[in-house]
Design an enzyme around this catalytic site. Sequence first.
Site, PDB file in Angstrom:
ATOM      1  N   LYS A  22       0.833  -1.224   0.000  1.00  0.00           N
ATOM      2  CA  LYS A  22       0.000   0.000   0.000  1.00  0.00           C
ATOM      3  C   LYS A  22       0.856   1.258   0.000  1.00  0.00           C
ATOM      4  O   LYS A  22       0.655   2.155  -0.819  1.00  0.00           O
ATOM      5  CB  LYS A  22      -0.915   0.012   1.234  1.00  0.00           C
ATOM      6  CG  LYS A  22      -1.594   1.357   1.465  1.00  0.00           C
ATOM      7  CD  LYS A  22      -2.463   1.379   2.691  1.00  0.00           C
ATOM      8  CE  LYS A  22      -1.822   1.894   3.941  1.00  0.00           C
ATOM      9  NZ  LYS A  22      -1.772   3.360   4.090  1.00  0.00           N
ATOM     10  N   ARG A  93      -4.426   9.995   3.297  1.00  0.00           N
ATOM     11  CA  ARG A  93      -3.213  10.638   3.777  1.00  0.00           C
ATOM     12  C   ARG A  93      -2.247  10.919   2.619  1.00  0.00           C
ATOM     13  O   ARG A  93      -1.608  11.961   2.528  1.00  0.00           O
ATOM     14  CB  ARG A  93      -2.557   9.691   4.783  1.00  0.00           C
ATOM     15  CG  ARG A  93      -1.338  10.227   5.445  1.00  0.00           C
ATOM     16  CD  ARG A  93      -1.732  11.168   6.550  1.00  0.00           C
ATOM     17  NE  ARG A  93      -0.608  11.961   6.969  1.00  0.00           N
ATOM     18  CZ  ARG A  93      -0.719  13.146   7.533  1.00  0.00           C
ATOM     19  NH1 ARG A  93      -1.896  13.680   7.739  1.00  0.00           N
ATOM     20  NH2 ARG A  93       0.338  13.806   7.885  1.00  0.00           N
ATOM     21  N   CYS A 117      -5.630   8.271   8.492  1.00  0.00           N
ATOM     22  CA  CYS A 117      -5.756   7.859   9.897  1.00  0.00           C
ATOM     23  C   CYS A 117      -5.309   8.986  10.826  1.00  0.00           C
ATOM     24  O   CYS A 117      -4.239   9.557  10.648  1.00  0.00           O
ATOM     25  CB  CYS A 117      -4.904   6.617  10.158  1.00  0.00           C
ATOM     26  SG  CYS A 117      -5.497   5.166   9.301  1.00  0.00           S
ATOM     27  N   PRO A 123       2.146  16.296  11.405  1.00  0.00           N
ATOM     28  CA  PRO A 123       2.524  17.504  10.656  1.00  0.00           C
ATOM     29  C   PRO A 123       3.205  17.164   9.321  1.00  0.00           C
ATOM     30  O   PRO A 123       3.690  16.049   9.133  1.00  0.00           O
ATOM     31  CB  PRO A 123       3.525  18.195  11.590  1.00  0.00           C
ATOM     32  CG  PRO A 123       4.082  17.114  12.449  1.00  0.00           C
ATOM     33  CD  PRO A 123       3.027  16.049  12.565  1.00  0.00           C
ATOM     34  N   ILE A 124       3.264  18.154   8.421  1.00  0.00           N
ATOM     35  CA  ILE A 124       3.991  17.954   7.152  1.00  0.00           C
ATOM     36  C   ILE A 124       5.064  19.043   6.968  1.00  0.00           C
ATOM     37  O   ILE A 124       5.436  19.382   5.851  1.00  0.00           O
ATOM     38  CB  ILE A 124       3.050  17.876   5.925  1.00  0.00           C
ATOM     39  CG1 ILE A 124       2.167  19.131   5.816  1.00  0.00           C
ATOM     40  CG2 ILE A 124       2.187  16.639   5.957  1.00  0.00           C
ATOM     41  CD1 ILE A 124       1.490  19.243   4.438  1.00  0.00           C
ATOM     42  N   ASP A 125       5.563  19.562   8.089  1.00  0.00           N
ATOM     43  CA  ASP A 125       6.548  20.649   8.009  1.00  0.00           C
ATOM     44  C   ASP A 125       7.825  20.225   7.272  1.00  0.00           C
ATOM     45  O   ASP A 125       8.454  21.046   6.605  1.00  0.00           O
ATOM     46  CB  ASP A 125       6.891  21.153   9.422  1.00  0.00           C
ATOM     47  CG  ASP A 125       7.414  20.035  10.305  1.00  0.00           C
ATOM     48  OD1 ASP A 125       6.664  19.066  10.553  1.00  0.00           O
ATOM     49  OD2 ASP A 125       8.583  20.101  10.734  1.00  0.00           O
ATOM     50  N   ASP A 306       3.520   0.540  12.177  1.00  0.00           N
ATOM     51  CA  ASP A 306       2.282   0.026  11.570  1.00  0.00           C
ATOM     52  C   ASP A 306       1.974  -1.413  11.991  1.00  0.00           C
ATOM     53  O   ASP A 306       0.939  -1.965  11.608  1.00  0.00           O
ATOM     54  CB  ASP A 306       2.363   0.112  10.031  1.00  0.00           C
ATOM     55  CG  ASP A 306       2.338   1.558   9.548  1.00  0.00           C
ATOM     56  OD1 ASP A 306       1.972   2.442  10.345  1.00  0.00           O
ATOM     57  OD2 ASP A 306       2.700   1.791   8.380  1.00  0.00           O
TER      58      ASP A 306
HETATM   59  N1  EPU Z   1       6.784  14.110  11.056  1.00  0.00           N
HETATM   60  C1  EPU Z   1       7.020  15.445  11.316  1.00  0.00           C
HETATM   61  N2  EPU Z   1       7.015  16.314  10.266  1.00  0.00           N
HETATM   62  C2  EPU Z   1       6.806  15.915   9.000  1.00  0.00           C
HETATM   63  C3  EPU Z   1       6.575  14.554   8.729  1.00  0.00           C
HETATM   64  C4  EPU Z   1       6.577  13.675   9.783  1.00  0.00           C
HETATM   65  O1  EPU Z   1       7.208  15.834  12.470  1.00  0.00           O
HETATM   66  O2  EPU Z   1       6.820  16.761   8.100  1.00  0.00           O
HETATM   67  C5  EPU Z   1       6.806  13.143  12.157  1.00  0.00           C
HETATM   68  C6  EPU Z   1       5.456  12.438  12.332  1.00  0.00           C
HETATM   69  O3  EPU Z   1       4.594  13.203  13.133  1.00  0.00           O
HETATM   70  C7  EPU Z   1       5.886  11.147  12.962  1.00  0.00           C
HETATM   71  C8  EPU Z   1       7.228  10.852  12.296  1.00  0.00           C
HETATM   72  O4  EPU Z   1       7.694  12.093  11.804  1.00  0.00           O
HETATM   73  O5  EPU Z   1       6.089  11.330  14.333  1.00  0.00           O
HETATM   74  C9  EPU Z   1       7.186   9.855  11.153  1.00  0.00           C
HETATM   75  O6  EPU Z   1       6.155  10.223  10.228  1.00  0.00           O
HETATM   76  P1  EPU Z   1       6.256   9.849   8.683  1.00  0.00           P
HETATM   77  O7  EPU Z   1       6.360  11.109   7.919  1.00  0.00           O
HETATM   78  O8  EPU Z   1       7.299   8.817   8.511  1.00  0.00           O
HETATM   79  O9  EPU Z   1       4.830   9.220   8.435  1.00  0.00           O
HETATM   80  P2  EPU Z   1       3.877   9.447   7.200  1.00  0.00           P
HETATM   81  O10 EPU Z   1       4.665   9.646   5.967  1.00  0.00           O
HETATM   82  O11 EPU Z   1       2.825  10.445   7.527  1.00  0.00           O
HETATM   83  C10 EPU Z   1       3.820   6.944   6.513  1.00  0.00           C
HETATM   84  C11 EPU Z   1       2.751   5.913   6.312  1.00  0.00           C
HETATM   85  C12 EPU Z   1       2.183   5.502   7.655  1.00  0.00           C
HETATM   86  C13 EPU Z   1       3.308   5.006   8.556  1.00  0.00           C
HETATM   87  C14 EPU Z   1       4.433   6.032   8.639  1.00  0.00           C
HETATM   88  C15 EPU Z   1       5.641   5.542   9.409  1.00  0.00           C
HETATM   89  C16 EPU Z   1       1.830   6.474   4.184  1.00  0.00           C
HETATM   90  C17 EPU Z   1       0.693   7.027   3.415  1.00  0.00           C
HETATM   91  N3  EPU Z   1       1.691   6.460   5.490  1.00  0.00           N
HETATM   92  O12 EPU Z   1       3.159   8.046   7.133  1.00  0.00           O
HETATM   93  O13 EPU Z   1       1.320   4.432   7.377  1.00  0.00           O
HETATM   94  O14 EPU Z   1       2.791   4.790   9.852  1.00  0.00           O
HETATM   95  O15 EPU Z   1       4.857   6.399   7.325  1.00  0.00           O
HETATM   96  O16 EPU Z   1       6.159   4.391   8.847  1.00  0.00           O
HETATM   97  O17 EPU Z   1       2.796   6.019   3.606  1.00  0.00           O
HETATM   98  C18 EPU Z   1      -0.494   3.008   7.738  1.00  0.00           C
HETATM   99  O18 EPU Z   1      -0.169   2.431   6.697  1.00  0.00           O
HETATM  100  O19 EPU Z   1      -1.367   2.581   8.538  1.00  0.00           O
HETATM  101  C19 EPU Z   1       0.170   4.257   8.087  1.00  0.00           C
HETATM  102  C20 EPU Z   1      -0.287   5.080   9.022  1.00  0.00           C
END
Ligand code: EPU
Length: 428
Positions: A22, A93, A117, A123-125, A306
């Site tokens: 996924k 997401r 979820c 955040p996406i900073d 996950d």
């Molecule tokens: N974070 C920041 N700033 C950012 C981005 C992330 O502070 O700009 C923090 C997040 O808050 C978190 C950590 O960094 O504490 C890691 O977040 P990450 O960016 O890795 O997560 P994501 O890209 O939002 C993806 C998966 C998630 C999975 C995470 C970690 C997708 C669509 N989602 O999320 O998958 O938990 O990586 O491996 O790829 C799931 O499949 O159920 C799911 C939630």
Amino acid sequence: MTKYIIRGGAKLRGSVNISGAKNAAVAILPASLLVSGTCRVDNVPDISDVNTLLEILASMGAKVRRLSRTEIEIDATHVRSCTPPEELVGRIRASYYLIGALLGRFGTAEVAMPGGCNFSFRPIDQHIKGFTALGAQVEQSAGAVKADCPDGLRGAHIYLDVVSVGATMNIMIAATLAAGTTVIENCAKEPHIVDLANFLNSMGAKISGAGTDVIRVRGVNRLYGGSYTIIPDQIEAGTYLAAAVATGGDVTVQNVIPKHLDCITAKLREMGASVTEYDDAVRVCAPEKLRHTNIKTMPYPGFPTDMQPQVVTCLACAQGESFVTEGVYDTRFGYLTQLARMGADVRQDGKSAVINGVERLHGCTIKAPDLRAGAALVIAGLAADGVTEVENIQCIERGYESLVDKLRALGGDICRVETPDDTVASAG
Ligand code: EPU
């Protein structure tokens, strides 16, 4: 209302075929916007998050054709819209990858804030830090992200302050067609990051280092069409292995990359399970009684966040006290209250779940709070005495292809029931 009805107690036995990943698919499909030509992508999982993305691409003018259940053809050559529909974007997401792809291809993007979820503040900073370093002007309001770089993106050196899967992939996507070289440091190393780089490279990109802490993207003028097959889903495979262990069963996951499962099987071994690896399959056989263990979730190759709810569910019936600590998100334990309603002795202590194994769980009516916690509650229902009804299953079907059919083929007593007053809920 659509729900799962589970009669627990059956030990899962047999083999299950694992679908495409996924979290690779949801990045690769938006990345196809960078390609001038036709991309054929195979092993695409048939799940609602993917279907929403395909709808978004089609609504923006891409030609999207389903060649088979798993193979999709996308031709984004004539896409002109840089504003994907807000309602669809808000369902998932991964719509944040549309920002990187549109910015990379057109130098402009206006994308509503992603949904998905909501187990934690997400955040996406770091994505924005990356786009800004590449020369874009980015405005983030409550409702949308607007990014502009009329003269095109330029390669830059970017250090990520947190190890982020999404930011690593999004910056990689945006930098693919940028002028010059981009270096991303402190990258995430998940298998789907390597998969995205392989997809882009197979279309003509020049990306090296994916799977290590430093990724280099040498910008190219254009990407051409091609064919690509997505890797198997590490987390789907891990979920079936956890279900085998929780029910005292014996399950082989097929069409997997065993190396990607090491971080999960290491912990199942500590719990007493026997694990056998084959070339593209892994078999897990549960012990008579599971042992307690401690786990901390970490970015890959650490134990995946996950898989955290699924292993907590296994430990709910293990001997002794276990501690499971969340090392990726601030919190991801909202589901513990539902597990406790099924008789588990679980509580949250700061960033950890403290689990004292009980003899048996018992069935009840519960609500899936999000994708992985929902899968964990299904596992709990399969392991419990009596009947469990799982509601709000739309969020589970965002990420698990044919969950009911696959579990039934393993001997699980689960069915999906739709009542006439069903309302279509947007994915969580
Ligand atoms: N974070 C920041 N700033 C950012 C981005 C992330 O502070 O700009 C923090 C997040 O808050 C978190 C950590 O960094 O504490 C890691 O977040 P990450 O960016 O890795 O997560 P994501 O890209 O939002 C993806 C998966 C998630 C999975 C995470 C970690 C997708 C669509 N989602 O999320 O998958 O938990 O990586 O491996 O790829 C799931 O499949 O159920 C799911 C939630």
